[in-house]
Motif scaffolding. Structure first.
Motif, PDB file in Angstrom:
ATOM      1  N   ALA A  22       0.636  -1.303   0.031  1.00 23.25           N
ATOM      2  CA  ALA A  22      -0.118  -0.004   0.043  1.00 23.25           C
ATOM      3  C   ALA A  22       0.942   1.336  -0.101  1.00 23.25           C
ATOM      4  CB  ALA A  22      -1.060   0.002   1.217  1.00 23.25           C
ATOM      5  N   MET A  23       0.071   2.491  -0.291  1.00 26.95           N
ATOM      6  CA  MET A  23       0.764   3.548  -0.169  1.00 26.95           C
ATOM      7  C   MET A  23       0.625   4.277   1.192  1.00 26.95           C
ATOM      8  SD  MET A  23       2.446   3.741  -3.059  1.00 26.95           S
ATOM      9  CE  MET A  23       3.190   5.199  -3.136  1.00 26.95           C
ATOM     10  N   VAL A  24       1.580   4.515   1.998  1.00 27.75           N
ATOM     11  CA  VAL A  24       1.239   4.865   3.297  1.00 27.75           C
ATOM     12  C   VAL A  24       1.814   6.383   3.703  1.00 27.75           C
ATOM     13  CG1 VAL A  24       1.624   4.638   5.749  1.00 27.75           C
ATOM     14  CG2 VAL A  24       1.160   2.678   4.242  1.00 27.75           C
ATOM     15  N   VAL A  60      -2.277   8.414  10.455  1.00 29.08           N
ATOM     16  CA  VAL A  60      -1.592   8.020   9.322  1.00 29.08           C
ATOM     17  C   VAL A  60      -2.602   7.829   8.094  1.00 29.08           C
ATOM     18  CG1 VAL A  60      -0.453   5.567   8.318  1.00 29.08           C
ATOM     19  CG2 VAL A  60      -0.097   6.533  10.648  1.00 29.08           C
ATOM     20  N   SER A  61      -2.212   8.093   6.845  1.00 29.92           N
ATOM     21  CA  SER A  61      -2.962   7.824   5.726  1.00 29.92           C
ATOM     22  C   SER A  61      -2.578   6.567   4.914  1.00 29.92           C
ATOM     23  CB  SER A  61      -3.033   9.038   5.082  1.00 29.92           C
ATOM     24  OG  SER A  61      -3.543  10.171   5.485  1.00 29.92           O
ATOM     25  N   ILE A  62      -3.512   5.967   4.455  1.00 27.46           N
ATOM     26  CA  ILE A  62      -3.225   4.654   3.490  1.00 27.46           C
ATOM     27  C   ILE A  62      -4.024   4.677   2.177  1.00 27.46           C
ATOM     28  CG2 ILE A  62      -3.338   2.342   3.281  1.00 27.46           C
ATOM     29  CD1 ILE A  62      -3.187   2.187   6.578  1.00 27.46           C
ATOM     30  N   ALA A  63      -3.399   4.546   1.132  1.00 27.47           N
ATOM     31  CA  ALA A  63      -3.963   4.710  -0.328  1.00 27.47           C
ATOM     32  C   ALA A  63      -4.061   3.322  -0.599  1.00 27.47           C
ATOM     33  CB  ALA A  63      -3.550   5.474  -1.138  1.00 27.47           C
ATOM     34  N   LEU A  64      -5.101   2.595  -0.866  1.00 33.28           N
ATOM     35  CA  LEU A  64      -5.315   1.345  -1.420  1.00 33.28           C
ATOM     36  C   LEU A  64      -6.117   0.995  -2.550  1.00 33.28           C
ATOM     37  CD1 LEU A  64      -5.975  -1.089   1.736  1.00 33.28           C
ATOM     38  CD2 LEU A  64      -3.629  -1.016   0.261  1.00 33.28           C
ATOM     39  N   LYS A  65      -5.945   0.415  -3.617  1.00 34.31           N
ATOM     40  CA  LYS A  65      -6.696  -0.284  -4.503  1.00 34.31           C
ATOM     41  C   LYS A  65      -7.209  -1.527  -4.155  1.00 34.31           C
ATOM     42  CE  LYS A  65      -6.240  -1.075  -9.431  1.00 34.31           C
ATOM     43  NZ  LYS A  65      -5.477  -1.279 -10.527  1.00 34.31           N
ATOM     44  N   LEU A  66      -8.729  -1.691  -4.089  1.00 34.39           N
ATOM     45  CA  LEU A  66      -9.310  -2.818  -3.653  1.00 34.39           C
ATOM     46  C   LEU A  66     -10.384  -3.202  -4.566  1.00 34.39           C
ATOM     47  CD1 LEU A  66      -9.775  -2.003   0.114  1.00 34.39           C
ATOM     48  CD2 LEU A  66      -8.182  -3.559  -0.992  1.00 34.39           C
ATOM     49  N   ASP A  67     -10.585  -4.587  -4.730  1.00 33.30           N
ATOM     50  CA  ASP A  67     -11.702  -5.047  -5.506  1.00 33.30           C
ATOM     51  C   ASP A  67     -12.755  -5.325  -4.663  1.00 33.30           C
ATOM     52  OD1 ASP A  67     -10.127  -4.874  -7.969  1.00 33.30           O
ATOM     53  OD2 ASP A  67      -9.335  -6.923  -7.720  1.00 33.30           O
ATOM     54  N   ALA A  68     -14.102  -4.735  -5.203  1.00 36.01           N
ATOM     55  CA  ALA A  68     -15.322  -5.254  -4.320  1.00 36.01           C
ATOM     56  C   ALA A  68     -16.574  -5.300  -5.349  1.00 36.01           C
ATOM     57  CB  ALA A  68     -15.592  -4.330  -3.380  1.00 36.01           C
ATOM     58  N   GLY A  70     -16.741  -6.911  -7.982  1.00 37.70           N
ATOM     59  CA  GLY A  70     -16.457  -6.951  -9.260  1.00 37.70           C
ATOM     60  C   GLY A  70     -15.920  -5.343  -9.908  1.00 37.70           C
ATOM     61  N   GLU A  71     -15.750  -4.656  -9.040  1.00 40.87           N
ATOM     62  CA  GLU A  71     -15.434  -3.321  -9.277  1.00 40.87           C
ATOM     63  C   GLU A  71     -14.129  -2.946  -8.611  1.00 40.87           C
ATOM     64  OE1 GLU A  71     -18.199  -0.249  -8.952  1.00 40.87           O
ATOM     65  OE2 GLU A  71     -19.758  -1.464 -10.100  1.00 40.87           O
ATOM     66  N   THR A  72     -13.073  -2.282  -9.268  1.00 43.73           N
ATOM     67  CA  THR A  72     -12.051  -1.955  -8.686  1.00 43.73           C
ATOM     68  C   THR A  72     -11.974  -0.616  -8.118  1.00 43.73           C
ATOM     69  OG1 THR A  72     -10.389  -3.145  -9.928  1.00 43.73           O
ATOM     70  CG2 THR A  72      -9.419  -1.437  -9.025  1.00 43.73           C
ATOM     71  N   GLY A  73     -11.752  -0.103  -6.767  1.00 44.99           N
ATOM     72  CA  GLY A  73     -11.816   1.149  -6.495  1.00 44.99           C
ATOM     73  C   GLY A  73     -10.569   1.701  -5.619  1.00 44.99           C
ATOM     74  N   PHE A  74     -10.445   2.669  -5.443  1.00 42.02           N
ATOM     75  CA  PHE A  74      -9.456   3.543  -4.695  1.00 42.02           C
ATOM     76  C   PHE A  74     -10.000   3.855  -3.585  1.00 42.02           C
ATOM     77  CE2 PHE A  74      -7.837   3.781  -9.107  1.00 42.02           C
ATOM     78  CZ  PHE A  74      -6.458   3.318  -9.057  1.00 42.02           C
ATOM     79  N   HIS A  75      -9.273   3.623  -2.353  1.00 35.26           N
ATOM     80  CA  HIS A  75      -9.789   4.005  -1.108  1.00 35.26           C
ATOM     81  C   HIS A  75      -8.628   4.688  -0.330  1.00 35.26           C
ATOM     82  CE1 HIS A  75     -13.185   1.423  -1.879  1.00 35.26           C
ATOM     83  NE2 HIS A  75     -12.482   0.672  -2.355  1.00 35.26           N
ATOM     84  N   LEU A  76      -9.155   5.826   0.512  1.00 35.59           N
ATOM     85  CA  LEU A  76      -8.193   6.551   1.273  1.00 35.59           C
ATOM     86  C   LEU A  76      -8.535   6.093   2.824  1.00 35.59           C
ATOM     87  CD1 LEU A  76      -5.664   8.222   1.555  1.00 35.59           C
ATOM     88  CD2 LEU A  76      -7.236  10.096   1.471  1.00 35.59           C
TER      89      LEU A  76
END
Length: 108
Positions: A22-24, A60-68, A70-76
């Motif tokens: 992840a990006m932290v 702390v902030s974390i950026a993740l790309k998660l699949d949910a 059937g869709e991929t989304g970016f989450h902070l």
């Protein structure tokens, strides 16, 4: 899953935790790649080379790309350090939005 800069899930055996790249961001710095383990709906562990840079309650902030669904989304994620250890820091999430919470549910 595809490998990219925001997320890679790796599970090596049944006894080892899933690792997510992840990006932290912490200490008012920019986002940098780190490995997350022990990811749950409420917390995660960030592996760090210099954990002494963090203190309990630091934001702390974390950026993740998660699949949910059937869709991929970016989450902070916004989090705070709950414990500092010799190899990293445990963080606790706060104020997760509904979409992010749903994506985390699918990881468990």
């Amino acid at each position: 899953m595809k490998k990219d800069k925001l997320m890679t899930r790796q599970k090596t055996s049944n006894n080892e935790a899933t690792t997510i790249d992840a990006m932290v961001s912490y200490n008012n710095g920019g986002f940098q790649p780190h490995a997350l383990t022990d990811l749950t709906l409420h917390k995660a562990f960030i592996k760090l080379k210099e954990p002494r840079l963090l203190k309990k309650s630091d934001p702390v902030s974390i950026a993740l790309k998660l699949d949910a669904n059937g869709e991929t989304g970016f989450h902070l994620f916004r989090a705070k350090v709950s414990e500092v250890r010799h190899n990293g820091a445990e963080i606790t999430f706060h104020e997760l939005d509904f979409k992010t919470y749903g994506a985390l549910l699918q990881l468990e």
